[in-house]
Design a protein around this motif. Structure first.
Motif, short mmCIF file in Angstrom:
data_model
loop_
_atom_site.label_atom_id
_atom_site.label_comp_id
_atom_site.label_asym_id
_atom_site.label_seq_id
_atom_site.Cartn_x
_atom_site.Cartn_y
_atom_site.Cartn_z
N ALA A 72 0.83 -1.21 0.00
CA ALA A 72 0.00 0.00 0.00
C ALA A 72 0.87 1.26 0.00
CB ALA A 72 -0.92 0.00 1.21
N GLY A 83 0.75 3.50 -3.27
CA GLY A 83 0.21 4.84 -2.99
C GLY A 83 1.24 5.93 -3.22
N GLY A 100 0.69 8.74 -5.94
CA GLY A 100 0.64 10.10 -5.43
C GLY A 100 1.77 10.96 -5.95
N GLY A 112 -7.47 7.34 -3.50
CA GLY A 112 -6.84 6.40 -2.59
C GLY A 112 -7.73 5.23 -2.25
N ILE A 147 -7.52 2.86 -5.05
CA ILE A 147 -6.29 2.07 -4.98
C ILE A 147 -6.43 0.97 -3.94
CG2 ILE A 147 -3.85 2.17 -4.29
CD1 ILE A 147 -3.73 4.93 -5.60
N GLY A 154 -4.95 2.14 1.59
CA GLY A 154 -4.78 2.69 0.25
C GLY A 154 -4.99 4.20 0.23
N GLY A 166 -1.93 5.83 1.93
CA GLY A 166 -0.76 5.79 1.07
C GLY A 166 -0.82 6.81 -0.05
N TYR A 167 -1.97 6.88 -0.73
CA TYR A 167 -2.08 7.81 -1.85
C TYR A 167 -2.10 9.26 -1.38
CZ TYR A 167 -3.72 10.19 -6.01
OH TYR A 167 -3.84 11.05 -7.07
N THR A 193 2.46 2.83 6.56
CA THR A 193 2.09 3.05 5.16
C THR A 193 2.40 4.48 4.72
OG1 THR A 193 0.29 1.42 5.32
CG2 THR A 193 0.17 3.01 3.51
N ALA A 216 5.00 5.63 1.85
CA ALA A 216 4.48 6.38 0.70
C ALA A 216 5.18 7.72 0.55
CB ALA A 216 2.97 6.59 0.87
N SER A 229 7.16 8.63 -2.76
CA SER A 229 6.71 9.79 -3.52
C SER A 229 7.84 10.79 -3.75
CB SER A 229 5.56 10.48 -2.78
OG SER A 229 5.15 11.65 -3.44
#
Length: 436
Positions: free
Chosen positions: A245, A249, A253, A348, A351, A371, A374-375, A406, A410, A414
């Protein structure tokens, strides 16, 4: 040796105390300005939220009655909104959070430009029209800009100096009132709006958040944004789900942020054409949003309903996340007013919906929430805010440790895709405009 006389309250001393701390003092008026501003923010955020919800429902009824009408109406509304924005309120375009970040450099001057009442009035009205047109926008970013303007106005009316910390306090109170998430508002101020942790800033933020939150709750009731989900996940499941995740994500993102910044600040061919013909570009973006909405029936507006259904465990098409990603990106780069907070949470959720088809033995609600964390962390690059927003809006505090893991995964992923934070990168466009 004789002792000195005790302190006597002479008339001169009493007058000096009144000047320094009485009703006419700067200290008293500053505190009063924060109190009145926070109350006004709570009311403004509530009215704006109710209006945005009503606009979304109106568009839903329109799209249900005339399924293909948005193919024409949405591009026209996008083009009209960009024309009005550029002509009358150019500083109202986009989310509103970059404007507040940029305003900290010159708070007093910003009350006549970036966070002026004229700008945020146009922002609010045009965002509502965007919702009426089916745009994939949220009200949370605009609420931050509106809240900062309200706080600036209260200080101007009471004739007290305006500091950047006050704008931070107002913006954070706006987040808290919009989501009913006081802790998330505080962390958002520290992570995103403020460049550094300052005790004085934090005390202002806490005071404004508490007051604005109490006012909003007194009107709207003590509600949980996505409902009382209370998701949990075992350690064994988390060890497998969390890394995936976080990576997925963060990649998605980061890709969104990079595309946004490239189209907003880059010098590529698409950006040059968009700047040369902004109205036509907005119409094309509206056509993309309209086509996706007509084809799917799910990508309109904030995506709140779809996200809430997925969190509650209802099945959703696997294509929802990617389709909502494209609709949100097309809306965001078009140049019309509107935020990306709520649509990002919906992406998210999409996802997470894909991930739960992979991890079938894990709790579906928990996977969808991971999800979303994470996003959202991948887009905003504020992992603490992402965790607390989802914990408070779903009442899933039992999922805190997996959410923290998470979010930080992420955030790191990112940063590899897009080194610059999205809102800070976008704020530079407003700084350049202000200095011009």
């Amino acid at each position: 040796m004789p002792r000195s006389n005790p302190l006597r309250w002479t008339p001169a001393r009493y007058r000096a105390l009144l000047r320094s701390r009485g009703p006419q003092s700067v200290r008293f008026r500053t505190r009063l300005a924060i109190l009145l501003g926070a109350i006004a923010i709570g009311l403004a955020a509530t009215v704006f939220a109710l209006a945005a919800d009503a606009a979304g429902e109106m568009f839903g009824r329109f799209a249900a009655r005339y399924p293909y009408a948005p193919l024409v109406a949405t591009p026209l509304i996008f083009a009209g909104l960009v024309w009005i924005t550029r002509r009358y309120v150019p500083l109202a375009r986009g989310s509103g959070i970059p404007q507040v970040i940029a305003a900290q450099g010159d708070p007093e001057g910003a009350t006549h430009s970036l966070v002026s009442i004229r700008t945020v009035t146009g922002k609010a009205l045009l965002t509502l029209v965007a919702v009426l047109g089916g745009a994939s926008v949220g009200r949370e970013g605009p609420t931050v800009q509106i809240a900062a303007a309200v706080m600036g106005l209260s200080h101007r009316l009471l004739r007290v100096p305006l500091r950047g910390a006050v704008l931070i306090a107002g913006g954070a109170a706006g987040v808290a009132a919009a989501f009913n998430t006081p802790l998330a508002g505080l962390l958002f101020a520290i992570e995103e709006l403020a460049s550094a942790y300052e005790q004085r800033v934090t005390l202002l933020v806490i005071a404004a958040i508490v007051i604005a939150g109490m006012v909003a709750q007194s009107v709207q009731g003590d509600y949980v944004y996505f409902g009382l989900i209370g998701a949990h996940m075992s350690l064994a499941s988390a060890l497998f789900v969390v890394p995936v995740a976080g990576i997925v994500g963060g990649l998605a993102g980061g890709a969104f942020s990079r595309l946004m910044l490239t189209l907003a600040t880059g010098s590529n061919r698409i950006t040059r054409q968009a700047k040369a013909q902004p109205i036509l570009f907005a119409a094309l973006c509206g056509l993309v949003v309209g086509a996706l909405g007509c084809a799917t029936g799910l990508t309109w507006g904030t995506g709140y309903g779809a996200a809430r259904a997925m969190i509650a465990g209802h099945d959703a098409p696997l294509w929802f996340g990617p389709a909502k990603f494209v609709a949100t990106l097309a809306t965001a780069v078009a140049g019309l007013p509107g935020g990306i907070f709520a649509p990002s949470l919906a992406v998210g959720a999409g996802i997470g919906n894909i991930l739960r088809s992979v991890f079938t033995d894990s709790p579906s609600s928990a996977i969808v929430i991971l999800g979303m964390v994470g996003y959202f962390a991948g887009v905003v690059r504020a992992p603490l805010t992402a965790v607390i927003i989802l914990a408070e809006t779903t009442n899933s505090r039992g999922l805190m440790l997996p959410m923290f893991a998470t979010a930080y995964i992420a955030d790191g992923v990112s940063a590899l895709v897009c080194r610059e934070k999205l809102y800070h990168g976008l704020s530079r466009t407003f700084e350049m405009r202000r200095e011009a």
